[in-house]
Design an enzyme around this catalytic site. Structure first.
Site, short mmCIF file in Angstrom:
data_model
loop_
_atom_site.label_atom_id
_atom_site.label_comp_id
_atom_site.label_asym_id
_atom_site.label_seq_id
_atom_site.Cartn_x
_atom_site.Cartn_y
_atom_site.Cartn_z
N PHE A 150 0.81 -1.22 0.00
CA PHE A 150 0.00 0.00 0.00
C PHE A 150 0.84 1.27 0.00
O PHE A 150 0.37 2.33 -0.38
CB PHE A 150 -0.93 0.02 1.23
N LYS A 174 -1.16 -7.19 -9.18
CA LYS A 174 -2.14 -7.29 -8.09
C LYS A 174 -1.75 -6.23 -7.08
O LYS A 174 -0.91 -6.48 -6.21
CB LYS A 174 -2.11 -8.70 -7.50
N GLU A 177 -4.97 -3.85 -2.01
CA GLU A 177 -6.42 -3.62 -2.04
C GLU A 177 -6.81 -2.38 -1.24
O GLU A 177 -7.96 -1.97 -1.22
CB GLU A 177 -7.17 -4.87 -1.54
N ARG A 178 -5.81 -1.78 -0.55
CA ARG A 178 -6.15 -0.62 0.28
C ARG A 178 -6.12 0.70 -0.51
O ARG A 178 -6.80 1.65 -0.14
CB ARG A 178 -5.21 -0.55 1.49
N SER A 227 5.43 -6.97 3.21
CA SER A 227 5.99 -7.32 4.52
C SER A 227 6.77 -8.64 4.45
O SER A 227 6.56 -9.46 3.56
CB SER A 227 4.85 -7.44 5.53
N CYS A 282 9.66 1.82 3.37
CA CYS A 282 10.57 0.72 3.70
C CYS A 282 11.99 1.24 3.85
O CYS A 282 12.87 0.53 4.31
CB CYS A 282 10.51 -0.37 2.66
N GLU A 384 9.53 -4.04 12.89
CA GLU A 384 9.22 -2.92 11.99
C GLU A 384 7.87 -2.34 12.43
O GLU A 384 6.85 -3.02 12.38
CB GLU A 384 9.11 -3.42 10.54
P1 NAD Z 1 1.60 -6.66 2.97
O1 NAD Z 1 2.64 -7.71 3.02
O2 NAD Z 1 0.49 -6.69 3.94
O3 NAD Z 1 0.90 -6.65 1.51
C1 NAD Z 1 1.64 -6.71 0.32
C2 NAD Z 1 0.82 -7.42 -0.74
O4 NAD Z 1 0.60 -8.77 -0.33
C3 NAD Z 1 -0.54 -6.80 -0.98
O5 NAD Z 1 -0.80 -6.77 -2.37
C4 NAD Z 1 -1.49 -7.74 -0.25
O6 NAD Z 1 -2.76 -7.82 -0.85
C5 NAD Z 1 -0.78 -9.08 -0.35
N1 NAD Z 1 -1.11 -9.96 0.78
C6 NAD Z 1 -1.41 -9.58 2.05
N2 NAD Z 1 -1.64 -10.65 2.82
C7 NAD Z 1 -1.49 -11.73 2.03
C8 NAD Z 1 -1.60 -13.13 2.26
N3 NAD Z 1 -1.90 -13.62 3.47
N4 NAD Z 1 -1.36 -13.97 1.23
C9 NAD Z 1 -1.05 -13.48 0.02
N5 NAD Z 1 -0.94 -12.17 -0.26
C10 NAD Z 1 -1.15 -11.30 0.74
O7 NAD Z 1 2.38 -5.25 3.02
P2 NAD Z 1 1.76 -3.79 3.18
O8 NAD Z 1 1.27 -3.62 4.58
O9 NAD Z 1 0.86 -3.47 2.05
O10 NAD Z 1 3.08 -2.91 2.98
C11 NAD Z 1 3.97 -2.59 4.01
C12 NAD Z 1 5.18 -3.51 4.02
O11 NAD Z 1 5.83 -3.46 2.75
C13 NAD Z 1 6.23 -3.09 5.03
O12 NAD Z 1 6.72 -4.24 5.68
C14 NAD Z 1 7.32 -2.45 4.17
O13 NAD Z 1 8.61 -2.50 4.73
C15 NAD Z 1 7.24 -3.30 2.95
N6 NAD Z 1 7.83 -2.64 1.82
C16 NAD Z 1 9.06 -3.07 1.40
C17 NAD Z 1 9.69 -2.45 0.34
C18 NAD Z 1 11.03 -2.91 -0.14
O14 NAD Z 1 11.42 -2.53 -1.21
N7 NAD Z 1 11.75 -3.71 0.62
C19 NAD Z 1 9.06 -1.37 -0.32
C20 NAD Z 1 7.80 -0.95 0.12
C21 NAD Z 1 7.20 -1.60 1.20
#
Ligand code: NAD
Length: 501
Positions: A150, A174, A177-178, A227, A282, A384
């Site tokens: 998101f 994909k 969704e937020r 994450s 991140c 984090e």
């Molecule tokens: P998230 O992991 O909750 O979601 C990421 C994606 O995974 C979304 O599209 C979501 O729909 C999907 N997802 C969520 N739960 C799932 C499940 N159980 N099974 C399959 N898919 C699922 O992350 P977020 O809260 O949207 O974003 C924040 C996180 O992203 C933080 O940890 C941040 O550090 C990380 N991030 C990392 C980088 C990097 O380059 N390392 C860059 C941006 C964000």
């Protein structure tokens, strides 16, 4: 009535058919502003079919013609920046300058991708054996899936598909969704730029949709950003199904402040890197490691009044320096961490937990929080938090500070602030971290370099965008050819000599 968003499949907006919907909120007010369709497994399979059908034609399109579309997309993105920034901020909550900055970084990747024909050039060796030549080319991997978080709803998808598409792949995105609207709108602009139907598709959904992308045999590669918990699952499941996977994950970025640092510069850096975008980056700095008590006292003395004075507000207020966090859950989780830090004995110098804004009482605001005397056993240090919470850790010497950086489970980014070139060089060499800043707090590589962390901040071998992106989205093929006549005068050819003109 609340509007319902669409998918973008095969060159057009398509309504969801699963009957499952998710709420999209305005984080500043807590109001539901739209509903997003959550695709069923069958709908995702139909999107993959569209991308697979578009693949042969797109992969066979000459690279320079593929990038003509990206040149046009770049123009459209610049022309529509204000509209896209508004759409992004209304669902994410970040300030408009932050949203425009994010779009700008995404556009830089499109610009890199415009030059990709140069990066796709192969290698050729003449006469590797008698009458044997060898050459190497890069071909598209196939159908690529992108699963994105998101926090950068425009930029992170643009780390992926401009490069993937320029390399001749087709793409299924994909998004989170937020805040999915900006990604859908950009896909529409790509279509307007001339991208053939099916080359870039956006399907909205949750775990049900993701699980199809991880297992369907027509998907060849997966780029994930999000994450660590989900990224590890994506990596293991995708790999178990024979796919190429890169998963860029969570972070806890440290900034070491040495006693000789310019303390005003370090303070400014921490204000931007710790509290910009409400800490939901991140590459945010969430830990400042001060070497020596005097360094810590000076830094806290300069930081505290600035954190206290941070102007928190909705993106619609031009004065706002920091918007809300993404959701009620996130707001609660951040406050719980701050509670846990206080209970564990850290000193809460600035407390942003109880901020309330007139007219925005239901918004997901958290004021800037600043902790001093944090120790490595505390959850505010190990985890984090992904919010506007900065932890100051006091270290007796440089080696202890470096040890903290290297012992942490995450290894995305880290910075050092010092005037000592030897210390900076030692840090750059010995830190177990993917991206290092020297007097630069957020060392995000430019588009033609590559972005990625070490340790549990990245699963997979490749960083993203730049040449690493080209490598991830292409397969190497090496040809070895023999033409037995050899290279010599009087060699026998298939046609009669003397009649070849
Ligand atoms: P998230 O992991 O909750 O979601 C990421 C994606 O995974 C979304 O599209 C979501 O729909 C999907 N997802 C969520 N739960 C799932 C499940 N159980 N099974 C399959 N898919 C699922 O992350 P977020 O809260 O949207 O974003 C924040 C996180 O992203 C933080 O940890 C941040 O550090 C990380 N991030 C990392 C980088 C990097 O380059 N390392 C860059 C941006 C964000």
């Amino acid at each position: 009535m609340t509007k319902t968003l669409n998918h973008f499949i095969d060159g057009k907006r398509v309504e969801g058919k699963s009957g499952r919907l998710g709420d999209v909120f305005n984080p500043a007010t807590g109001d539901v502003t739209a509903q997003v369709p959550l695709a069923s497994a069958d709908e995702v399979r139909a999107v993959i079919a569209a991308a697979a059908a578009a693949l042969p034609g797109w992969a066979a399109t000459p690279p320079a013609r593929r990038t003509q579309v990206l040149f046009k997309l770049r123009e459209l993105l610049i022309e529509h920046t204000d509209e896209l920034a508004e759409l992004l901020s209304s669902e994410h909550g970040k300030t408009l300058p932050d949203a425009r900055g994010e779009l700008g970084r995404g556009i830089e990747v499109v610009e890199f991708a415009c030059g990709i024909p140069q990066a796709l050039k192969g290698e050729y060796s003449e006469n590797v054996g008698s009458n044997v030549d060898s050459y190497t080319i890069r071909q598209p991997v196939g159908v690529v899936a992108g699963i994105t978080p998101f926090n950068f709803p425009a930029m992170v998808p643009m780390w992926m598909y401009p490069v993937a598409i320029a390399c001749g792949n087709t793409f299924v995105l994909k998004p989170s969704e937020r805040d999915p609207s900006v990604a859908i709108r950009i896909a529409e602009l790509a279509s307007e730029a001339g991208l053939p139907d099916g080359v870039l598709n956006v399907v909205n959904g949750d775990k049900e949709a993701v699980d199809v992308l991880l297992t369907d045999e027509r998907i060849d590669a997966i780029s994930f950003v999000g994450s660590t918990q989900i990224g590890e699952y994506i990596y293991k499941t995708g790999c178990a199904h024979g796919k190429r996977v890169q998963a860029l994950c969570g972070a806890k970025n440290h900034m070491i402040v040495l006693p000789d640092a310019d303390m005003d510069q370090a303070t400014d850096a921490l204000m931007g890197a710790g509290y910009g975008s409400a800490g939901e980056r991140c590459m945010a700095i969430s830990v400042a490691v001060c070497v020596g008590d005097e360094t810590a006292d000076t830094l806290i003395g300069k930081l505290a009044p600035q954190v206290q004075a941070l102007k928190v507000g909705p993106y619609t207020d031009e004065e706002s320096e920091m918007g809300p966090v993404i959701s009620r859950d996130s707001q609660d989780r951040i406050k719980d961490y701050v509670d846990a830090g206080v209970a564990a004995g850290a000193e809460l110098v600035v407390d942003g937990r109880d901020i309330s804004l007139q007219g925005y009482e239901n918004g997901y605001f958290v004021g800037g929080c600043l902790f001093d005397k944090v120790t490595p056993d505390m959850s505010i240090y190990t985890d984090e938090i992904f919010g506007p919470v900065l932890c100051v850790v006091r270290a007796g010497d440089y080696d202890t500070a470096l040890g903290l950086v290297n012992d942490h489970e995450y290894g995305n980014g880290a910075a050092i602030f010092t005037r000592d070139g030897d210390a900076a060089r030692d840090f750059a060499s010995r830190a177990k971290i993917g991206m290092i800043g020297i007097n630069v707090p957020i060392p995000v590589p430019v588009a033609y370099h590559s972005f990625g962390g070490w340790k549990r901040s990245l699963f997979g071998d490749h960083h993203i965008h730049g040449m690493e992106g080209v490598r991830f989205y292409t397969r190497l093929k090496t040809m070895t050819t023999r033409w037995p006549s050899g290279i010599r005068e009087g060699a026998e050819f298939n046609f009669k000599r003397g009649s070849d003109h």
